[in-house]
Design a protein around this motif. Structure first.
Motif, PDB file in Angstrom:
ATOM      1  N   ILE A  12       0.852  -1.189   0.000  1.00  0.00           N
ATOM      2  CA  ILE A  12       0.000   0.000   0.000  1.00  0.00           C
ATOM      3  C   ILE A  12       0.889   1.241   0.000  1.00  0.00           C
ATOM      4  N   ILE A  13       0.694   2.079  -1.001  1.00  0.00           N
ATOM      5  CA  ILE A  13       1.518   3.292  -1.114  1.00  0.00           C
ATOM      6  C   ILE A  13       0.615   4.516  -1.172  1.00  0.00           C
ATOM      7  N   THR A  14       0.892   5.477  -0.281  1.00  0.00           N
ATOM      8  CA  THR A  14       0.261   6.794  -0.382  1.00  0.00           C
ATOM      9  C   THR A  14       1.398   7.803  -0.518  1.00  0.00           C
ATOM     10  N   SER A  15       1.060   9.062  -0.647  1.00  0.00           N
ATOM     11  CA  SER A  15       2.124  10.063  -0.777  1.00  0.00           C
ATOM     12  C   SER A  15       2.947  10.176   0.512  1.00  0.00           C
ATOM     13  N   GLU A  16       2.339   9.821   1.667  1.00  0.00           N
ATOM     14  CA  GLU A  16       3.035   9.972   2.949  1.00  0.00           C
ATOM     15  C   GLU A  16       3.602   8.675   3.508  1.00  0.00           C
ATOM     16  N   VAL A  17       2.852   7.563   3.387  1.00  0.00           N
ATOM     17  CA  VAL A  17       3.287   6.301   3.989  1.00  0.00           C
ATOM     18  C   VAL A  17       3.207   5.155   2.992  1.00  0.00           C
ATOM     19  N   ASN A  56      13.102 -14.717  13.706  1.00  0.00           N
ATOM     20  CA  ASN A  56      12.156 -15.801  13.415  1.00  0.00           C
ATOM     21  C   ASN A  56      10.756 -15.270  13.120  1.00  0.00           C
ATOM     22  N   MET A  57      10.403 -14.140  13.728  1.00  0.00           N
ATOM     23  CA  MET A  57       9.080 -13.550  13.498  1.00  0.00           C
ATOM     24  C   MET A  57       8.875 -13.198  12.026  1.00  0.00           C
ATOM     25  N   ILE A  58       9.943 -12.796  11.356  1.00  0.00           N
ATOM     26  CA  ILE A  58       9.821 -12.379   9.953  1.00  0.00           C
ATOM     27  C   ILE A  58       9.287 -13.535   9.108  1.00  0.00           C
ATOM     28  N   SER A  59       9.813 -14.740   9.294  1.00  0.00           N
ATOM     29  CA  SER A  59       9.282 -15.892   8.542  1.00  0.00           C
ATOM     30  C   SER A  59       7.890 -16.276   9.034  1.00  0.00           C
ATOM     31  N   HIS A  60       7.604 -16.021  10.299  1.00  0.00           N
ATOM     32  CA  HIS A  60       6.265 -16.310  10.820  1.00  0.00           C
ATOM     33  C   HIS A  60       5.224 -15.370  10.205  1.00  0.00           C
ATOM     34  N   PHE A  61       5.613 -14.132   9.890  1.00  0.00           N
ATOM     35  CA  PHE A  61       4.686 -13.212   9.231  1.00  0.00           C
ATOM     36  C   PHE A  61       4.233 -13.797   7.897  1.00  0.00           C
ATOM     37  N   GLU A  62       5.180 -14.361   7.152  1.00  0.00           N
ATOM     38  CA  GLU A  62       4.876 -14.988   5.863  1.00  0.00           C
ATOM     39  C   GLU A  62       3.969 -16.211   6.074  1.00  0.00           C
ATOM     40  N   ARG A  63       4.332 -17.021   7.054  1.00  0.00           N
ATOM     41  CA  ARG A  63       3.546 -18.227   7.364  1.00  0.00           C
ATOM     42  C   ARG A  63       2.108 -17.851   7.760  1.00  0.00           C
ATOM     43  N   ASP A  64       1.965 -16.846   8.622  1.00  0.00           N
ATOM     44  CA  ASP A  64       0.631 -16.435   9.064  1.00  0.00           C
ATOM     45  C   ASP A  64      -0.216 -15.930   7.899  1.00  0.00           C
ATOM     46  N   PHE A  65       0.415 -15.226   6.951  1.00  0.00           N
ATOM     47  CA  PHE A  65      -0.314 -14.783   5.766  1.00  0.00           C
ATOM     48  C   PHE A  65      -0.787 -15.998   4.966  1.00  0.00           C
ATOM     49  N   ASN A  66       0.107 -16.944   4.727  1.00  0.00           N
ATOM     50  CA  ASN A  66      -0.237 -18.137   3.946  1.00  0.00           C
ATOM     51  C   ASN A  66      -1.290 -18.995   4.630  1.00  0.00           C
ATOM     52  N   LYS A  67      -1.314 -18.974   5.966  1.00  0.00           N
ATOM     53  CA  LYS A  67      -2.332 -19.723   6.724  1.00  0.00           C
ATOM     54  C   LYS A  67      -3.618 -18.901   6.923  1.00  0.00           C
ATOM     55  N   ARG A  68      -3.624 -17.692   6.370  1.00  0.00           N
ATOM     56  CA  ARG A  68      -4.773 -16.788   6.468  1.00  0.00           C
ATOM     57  C   ARG A  68      -5.110 -16.428   7.917  1.00  0.00           C
ATOM     58  N   LYS A  69      -4.064 -16.276   8.731  1.00  0.00           N
ATOM     59  CA  LYS A  69      -4.236 -15.916  10.136  1.00  0.00           C
ATOM     60  C   LYS A  69      -4.084 -14.417  10.370  1.00  0.00           C
ATOM     61  N   GLY A  70      -3.189 -13.792   9.609  1.00  0.00           N
ATOM     62  CA  GLY A  70      -2.953 -12.376   9.833  1.00  0.00           C
ATOM     63  C   GLY A  70      -1.985 -11.820   8.812  1.00  0.00           C
ATOM     64  N   ILE A  71      -2.016 -10.494   8.688  1.00  0.00           N
ATOM     65  CA  ILE A  71      -1.138  -9.780   7.763  1.00  0.00           C
ATOM     66  C   ILE A  71      -0.360  -8.754   8.583  1.00  0.00           C
ATOM     67  N   PHE A  72       0.959  -8.856   8.547  1.00  0.00           N
ATOM     68  CA  PHE A  72       1.831  -7.902   9.220  1.00  0.00           C
ATOM     69  C   PHE A  72       2.584  -7.133   8.145  1.00  0.00           C
ATOM     70  N   LEU A  73       2.496  -5.813   8.218  1.00  0.00           N
ATOM     71  CA  LEU A  73       3.157  -4.955   7.237  1.00  0.00           C
ATOM     72  C   LEU A  73       4.085  -3.980   7.946  1.00  0.00           C
ATOM     73  N   GLY A  74       5.196  -3.666   7.298  1.00  0.00           N
ATOM     74  CA  GLY A  74       6.052  -2.619   7.803  1.00  0.00           C
ATOM     75  C   GLY A  74       5.490  -1.277   7.389  1.00  0.00           C
ATOM     76  N   ILE A  75       5.423  -0.354   8.329  1.00  0.00           N
ATOM     77  CA  ILE A  75       5.008   1.020   8.018  1.00  0.00           C
ATOM     78  C   ILE A  75       6.288   1.809   7.731  1.00  0.00           C
ATOM     79  N   CYS A  76       6.335   2.448   6.581  1.00  0.00           N
ATOM     80  CA  CYS A  76       7.492   3.267   6.191  1.00  0.00           C
ATOM     81  C   CYS A  76       6.984   4.649   5.788  1.00  0.00           C
ATOM     82  N   GLN A  77       7.839   5.634   5.925  1.00  0.00           N
ATOM     83  CA  GLN A  77       7.520   6.919   5.324  1.00  0.00           C
ATOM     84  C   GLN A  77       7.807   6.750   3.832  1.00  0.00           C
ATOM     85  N   SER A  78       6.930   7.268   2.986  1.00  0.00           N
ATOM     86  CA  SER A  78       7.069   7.034   1.546  1.00  0.00           C
ATOM     87  C   SER A  78       8.364   7.588   0.970  1.00  0.00           C
TER      88      SER A  78
END
Length: 188
Positions: A12-17, A56-78
């Motif tokens: 997800i990209i906006t002008s700010e984040v 280890n959490m980083i690979s778990h984020f991918e696993r949780d997405f694939n298992k349809r449990k949750g989506i974890f995204l990094g928030i960055c300034q654009s």
């Protein structure tokens, strides 16, 4: 239009984040976030003192997405999309009522700059316009004024308090304030 939030990994990209996939090169910044006590005083997630655990959490984020449990995204300034300043979460998707729960936390260095408000705005726009959810909800500890303000700035409605309805790690049974935003509230 309605689809599962797990059909494609959000970018997800906006002008700010920018909200993007968390990758191995984010480890140092992710560890700064997950090991900062101030960021977890209002969170159901426990503090992480070990960098290997966070790795280890980083690979778990991918696993949780694939298992349809949750989506974890990094928030960055654009203007700096390679450096995460926080974490955005989408979880507990209910396809029957097209409802999802969101959460977020920011690196303390970036508090008070409107980034959490912009990240929630970006999440809600994505969830309403791209995924087609009908209801977005968030739960906040009653004393977490900053998080309540973020939701109110994004036009979420405070529905009430769920009294002693949840167990949060490190706190036991807690009251939570429930906020929601409906697709029909979002008409601009």
């Amino acid at each position: 239009m309605s689809r599962s939030p797990y059909e494609e990994f959000p970018h997800i990209i906006t002008s700010e984040v920018t909200l993007r996939k968390i990758v191995e090169t984010d480890l140092d910044r992710l560890f700064e976030i997950y090991s900062n006590e101030n960021l977890f005083q209002y969170s159901p997630v426990m503090l992480k003192k070990n960098k290997e655990t966070v790795k280890n959490m980083i690979s778990h984020f991918e696993r949780d997405f694939n298992k349809r449990k949750g989506i974890f995204l990094g928030i960055c300034q654009s203007n700096s999309p390679d450096s995460i300043v926080g974490i955005a979460e989408m979880f507990d998707y209910n396809s029957d009522v097209k409802m999802i729960t969101i959460g977020y936390r920011l690196h303390e260095q970036f508090w008070g700059k409107g980034i959490a408000t912009m990240a929630v705005n970006a999440m809600t726009a994505y969830l309403f316009n791209r995924v087609g959810v009908n209801r977005i909800q968030a739960f906040v500890l009653p004393e977490n004024t900053k998080s309540k303000n973020v939701l109110q700035r994004n036009k979420f409605t405070q529905e009430g308090i769920v009294r002693q309805g949840y167990i949060w790690k490190g706190r036991g049974v807690v009251d939570l304030v429930m906020y929601s935003l409906l697709q029909s509230d979002n008409i601009k």
